[in-house]
Design a protein around this motif. Structure first.
Motif, PDB file in Angstrom:
ATOM      1  N   GLY A  91       3.021   9.536  -5.654  1.00  0.00           N
ATOM      2  CA  GLY A  91       3.657   9.464  -6.678  1.00  0.00           C
ATOM      3  C   GLY A  91       4.273   8.144  -6.957  1.00  0.00           C
ATOM      4  O   GLY A  91       4.804   7.996  -7.949  1.00  0.00           O
ATOM      5  N   ILE A  92       3.576   7.175  -5.987  1.00  0.00           N
ATOM      6  CA  ILE A  92       3.918   5.703  -6.231  1.00  0.00           C
ATOM      7  C   ILE A  92       2.712   5.065  -7.059  1.00  0.00           C
ATOM      8  O   ILE A  92       1.719   4.786  -6.156  1.00  0.00           O
ATOM      9  CB  ILE A  92       4.426   4.960  -5.112  1.00  0.00           C
ATOM     10  CG1 ILE A  92       5.420   5.692  -4.487  1.00  0.00           C
ATOM     11  CG2 ILE A  92       4.589   3.450  -5.432  1.00  0.00           C
ATOM     12  CD1 ILE A  92       6.017   4.882  -2.906  1.00  0.00           C
ATOM     13  N   GLU A  93       2.624   4.863  -8.281  1.00  0.00           N
ATOM     14  CA  GLU A  93       1.408   4.280  -8.905  1.00  0.00           C
ATOM     15  C   GLU A  93       1.519   2.901  -9.244  1.00  0.00           C
ATOM     16  O   GLU A  93       0.530   2.336  -9.467  1.00  0.00           O
ATOM     17  CB  GLU A  93       1.269   5.166 -10.372  1.00  0.00           C
ATOM     18  CG  GLU A  93       1.189   6.795 -10.228  1.00  0.00           C
ATOM     19  CD  GLU A  93       0.169   7.387  -9.501  1.00  0.00           C
ATOM     20  OE1 GLU A  93      -0.938   6.299  -9.445  1.00  0.00           O
ATOM     21  OE2 GLU A  93       0.148   8.173  -8.757  1.00  0.00           O
ATOM     22  N   SER A  94       2.715   2.388  -9.229  1.00  0.00           N
ATOM     23  CA  SER A  94       3.020   0.756  -9.401  1.00  0.00           C
ATOM     24  C   SER A  94       4.003   0.328  -8.660  1.00  0.00           C
ATOM     25  O   SER A  94       4.754   1.073  -7.901  1.00  0.00           O
ATOM     26  CB  SER A  94       2.963   0.663 -10.742  1.00  0.00           C
ATOM     27  OG  SER A  94       4.349   1.135 -11.367  1.00  0.00           O
ATOM     28  N   VAL A  95       4.077  -0.984  -8.304  1.00  0.00           N
ATOM     29  CA  VAL A  95       5.043  -1.660  -7.493  1.00  0.00           C
ATOM     30  C   VAL A  95       6.538  -1.280  -8.122  1.00  0.00           C
ATOM     31  O   VAL A  95       7.688  -1.008  -7.344  1.00  0.00           O
ATOM     32  CB  VAL A  95       4.972  -3.320  -7.817  1.00  0.00           C
ATOM     33  CG1 VAL A  95       6.268  -3.752  -6.903  1.00  0.00           C
ATOM     34  CG2 VAL A  95       3.880  -3.413  -7.083  1.00  0.00           C
ATOM     35  N   SER A  96       6.622  -1.017  -9.325  1.00  0.00           N
ATOM     36  CA  SER A  96       7.972  -0.649 -10.311  1.00  0.00           C
ATOM     37  C   SER A  96       8.487   0.669  -9.579  1.00  0.00           C
ATOM     38  O   SER A  96       9.843   1.181  -9.524  1.00  0.00           O
ATOM     39  CB  SER A  96       7.937  -0.570 -11.756  1.00  0.00           C
ATOM     40  OG  SER A  96       7.628  -2.095 -12.327  1.00  0.00           O
TER      41      SER A  96
ATOM     42  N   ASP B 161      -3.753   3.456  -1.084  1.00  0.00           N
ATOM     43  CA  ASP B 161      -4.011   2.962  -2.277  1.00  0.00           C
ATOM     44  C   ASP B 161      -3.459   1.601  -2.059  1.00  0.00           C
ATOM     45  O   ASP B 161      -2.150   1.412  -1.543  1.00  0.00           O
ATOM     46  CB  ASP B 161      -3.363   3.852  -3.400  1.00  0.00           C
ATOM     47  CG  ASP B 161      -4.092   4.920  -3.732  1.00  0.00           C
ATOM     48  OD1 ASP B 161      -5.505   5.150  -3.424  1.00  0.00           O
ATOM     49  OD2 ASP B 161      -3.561   6.096  -4.034  1.00  0.00           O
ATOM     50  N   VAL B 162      -4.040   0.421  -2.962  1.00  0.00           N
ATOM     51  CA  VAL B 162      -3.436  -0.704  -3.023  1.00  0.00           C
ATOM     52  C   VAL B 162      -2.551  -0.900  -4.426  1.00  0.00           C
ATOM     53  O   VAL B 162      -3.158  -0.799  -5.413  1.00  0.00           O
ATOM     54  CB  VAL B 162      -4.457  -1.903  -2.822  1.00  0.00           C
ATOM     55  CG1 VAL B 162      -3.851  -3.194  -2.823  1.00  0.00           C
ATOM     56  CG2 VAL B 162      -5.155  -1.809  -1.492  1.00  0.00           C
ATOM     57  N   LEU B 163      -1.271  -1.181  -4.122  1.00  0.00           N
ATOM     58  CA  LEU B 163      -0.442  -1.372  -5.378  1.00  0.00           C
ATOM     59  C   LEU B 163      -0.451  -2.819  -5.983  1.00  0.00           C
ATOM     60  O   LEU B 163      -0.085  -3.057  -7.155  1.00  0.00           O
ATOM     61  CB  LEU B 163       0.847  -1.021  -5.051  1.00  0.00           C
ATOM     62  CG  LEU B 163       1.160   0.586  -4.585  1.00  0.00           C
ATOM     63  CD1 LEU B 163       2.764   0.681  -4.169  1.00  0.00           C
ATOM     64  CD2 LEU B 163       0.731   1.621  -5.935  1.00  0.00           C
ATOM     65  N   TYR B 164      -0.654  -3.849  -4.838  1.00  0.00           N
ATOM     66  CA  TYR B 164      -0.398  -5.215  -5.038  1.00  0.00           C
ATOM     67  C   TYR B 164      -1.181  -5.969  -4.301  1.00  0.00           C
ATOM     68  O   TYR B 164      -1.116  -5.616  -3.203  1.00  0.00           O
ATOM     69  CB  TYR B 164       1.215  -5.479  -4.677  1.00  0.00           C
ATOM     70  CG  TYR B 164       1.843  -6.699  -5.497  1.00  0.00           C
ATOM     71  CD1 TYR B 164       2.464  -6.206  -6.714  1.00  0.00           C
ATOM     72  CD2 TYR B 164       1.516  -7.818  -5.012  1.00  0.00           C
ATOM     73  CE1 TYR B 164       2.883  -7.438  -7.358  1.00  0.00           C
ATOM     74  CE2 TYR B 164       2.341  -9.040  -5.627  1.00  0.00           C
ATOM     75  CZ  TYR B 164       2.958  -8.728  -6.732  1.00  0.00           C
ATOM     76  OH  TYR B 164       3.714  -9.789  -7.304  1.00  0.00           O
TER      77      TYR B 164
ATOM     78  N   ILE C  95       0.853  -1.202  -0.146  1.00  0.00           N
ATOM     79  CA  ILE C  95      -0.032  -0.024   0.126  1.00  0.00           C
ATOM     80  C   ILE C  95       0.930   1.334   0.095  1.00  0.00           C
ATOM     81  O   ILE C  95       2.023   1.227   0.288  1.00  0.00           O
ATOM     82  CB  ILE C  95      -0.983   0.124   1.237  1.00  0.00           C
ATOM     83  CG1 ILE C  95      -0.118   0.262   2.613  1.00  0.00           C
ATOM     84  CG2 ILE C  95      -1.759  -1.346   1.119  1.00  0.00           C
ATOM     85  CD1 ILE C  95      -1.050   0.516   3.839  1.00  0.00           C
ATOM     86  N   THR C  96       0.211   2.412  -0.422  1.00  0.00           N
ATOM     87  CA  THR C  96       0.952   3.686  -0.491  1.00  0.00           C
ATOM     88  C   THR C  96      -0.311   4.522  -0.003  1.00  0.00           C
ATOM     89  O   THR C  96      -1.322   4.445  -0.283  1.00  0.00           O
ATOM     90  CB  THR C  96       1.602   4.100  -1.674  1.00  0.00           C
ATOM     91  OG1 THR C  96       2.358   5.326  -1.473  1.00  0.00           O
ATOM     92  CG2 THR C  96       0.600   4.100  -2.818  1.00  0.00           C
ATOM     93  N   TYR C  97       0.119   5.972   0.427  1.00  0.00           N
ATOM     94  CA  TYR C  97      -0.965   6.952   0.613  1.00  0.00           C
ATOM     95  C   TYR C  97      -1.239   7.554  -0.992  1.00  0.00           C
ATOM     96  O   TYR C  97      -0.350   7.951  -1.536  1.00  0.00           O
ATOM     97  CB  TYR C  97      -0.325   7.782   1.881  1.00  0.00           C
ATOM     98  CG  TYR C  97       1.018   8.704   1.381  1.00  0.00           C
ATOM     99  CD1 TYR C  97       0.943   9.852   0.604  1.00  0.00           C
ATOM    100  CD2 TYR C  97       2.245   8.129   1.895  1.00  0.00           C
ATOM    101  CE1 TYR C  97       2.118  10.499   0.347  1.00  0.00           C
ATOM    102  CE2 TYR C  97       3.381   8.632   1.798  1.00  0.00           C
ATOM    103  CZ  TYR C  97       3.458   9.904   0.993  1.00  0.00           C
ATOM    104  OH  TYR C  97       4.619  10.557   0.720  1.00  0.00           O
ATOM    105  N   PRO C  98      -2.330   8.283  -0.759  1.00  0.00           N
ATOM    106  CA  PRO C  98      -2.643   8.696  -2.218  1.00  0.00           C
ATOM    107  C   PRO C  98      -1.893  10.157  -2.159  1.00  0.00           C
ATOM    108  O   PRO C  98      -1.458  10.718  -1.323  1.00  0.00           O
ATOM    109  CB  PRO C  98      -4.018   9.327  -1.714  1.00  0.00           C
ATOM    110  CG  PRO C  98      -4.801   8.244  -0.751  1.00  0.00           C
ATOM    111  CD  PRO C  98      -3.505   8.008   0.083  1.00  0.00           C
TER     112      PRO C  98
END
Length: 321
Positions: A155-160, A242-245, A149-152
């Protein structure tokens, strides 16, 4: 196909590739002070009856959480039921860490416990933990998923995008909080902790989730069963992260006893779990949030095969000294 389904499919493929060279029937690695004559990968009860423990007070601990006092109340009704079934007093032990929980059982101060997914192998091998039950839904299905997860607005939109950023893990013994993401991020995305991204240990899934929401951590690996319960209690809100994975399903916390309890007491403890009426209970109110409504029988040999394989793929050994 949704993004979440796609990521879950990717993860299943990553696991297949990652574990191709690892045995799915990893052998027991029990401490020398235990025996396993029947080959079920858990410690046998002592053959010398004088070594059977029959305490007047049973001590129970649930896997460490941010606020153990909350779970003392959640488990109170169940522990009263265990008292009725076993004829023993039962005391709730609010452990603060996986290490403290493991050491308490190893030292003989903890008799019945729920160990989290990743702690199970070390609890079995080093502390003589014998798991026999797990929470499940009404239809018998069980488990949880690891999420990154990350916070809205991070700037992290995907695991990469985690390259060059930071991630919070929970503790080195946690499956979804450390072991699984460490192995799978390297296998699927070529991201190695402390090489491609910075890491920290928060101590618990609750801390990791709140840390991301409060922007103390840029991302975190968590168990979604914990976030579901926090959401239901109003501790967090929809849209806070936000859930990335999302991973495949893993077994959840297992419940069991220390290996050297008197066999008749073990039977009563097991009966307490499987005869408990969840209807209108505090357990139902808390764990229905993650879809759980009963205890089902499990074995370490069968249900923890994938977790032992994750440990094997990570090169994990169980140092019981």
């Amino acid at each position: 196909m949704t993004a979440k389904t796609f990521h879950r499919t990717l993860l299943a493929g990553a696991i297949a590739g990652l574990f191709a060279a690892a045995s799915l029937t990893a052998s027991a690695n029990l401490s020398p002070r235990f025996t396993d004559a029947d080959g079920d990968l858990v410690a046998d009860a002592p053959t010398d009856e004088t070594q059977w423990a029959d305490p007047s007070t049973l001590v129970f601990a649930y896997t460490p959480v941010e606020d153990p006092a909350v779970y003392a109340e959640v488990w109170a009704g169940f522990l009263e039921h265990m008292e009725e079934v076993t004829g023993k007093s039962v005391q709730f032990f609010p452990v603060q860490s996986n290490a403290a929980q493991l050491e308490a059982m190893r030292a003989g101060r903890l008799h019945v416990a729920g160990f989290n997914t990743g702690s199970n192998p070390i609890a079995v091998n080093c502390a003589g933990f014998v798991p026999f039950a797990m929470m499940a839904s009404e239809d018998g299905s069980f488990g949880y998923e690891m999420e990154i997860i990350t916070y809205p607005g991070s700037g992290i939109e995907s695991v990469s995008d985690l390259a060059g950023r930071s991630m919070a893990f929970t503790s080195p013994t946690s499956n979804s909080g450390f072991k699984a993401p460490s192995a799978l991020l390297g296998s699927e995305f070529g991201l190695v902790p402390d090489k491609d991204f910075d890491t920290a240990f928060s101590g618990s899934h609750d801390n990791s989730i709140l840390g991301v929401i409060n922007k103390d951590y840029e991302s975190a690996a968590i168990a979604n069963s914990v976030s579901s319960r926090m959401l239901a209690r109003g501790v967090i809100n929809e849209g806070d992260f936000d859930v990335l994975y999302t991973s495949q399903t893993f077994p959840t916390t297992s419940y069991g006893h220390v290996y050297n309890l008197h066999p008749e007491l073990v039977e009563k403890i097991q009966d307490a779990f499987f005869s408990y009426d969840w209807e209108d209970s505090a357990l139902q109110a808390e764990f229905a949030n993650s879809g759980e409504s009963q205890f089902i029988p499990i074995t370490f040999n069968e249900h923890w095969a994938v977790i032992r394989t994750i440990d094997e793929a990570n090169g994990v050994t169980y140092d019981c000294n």
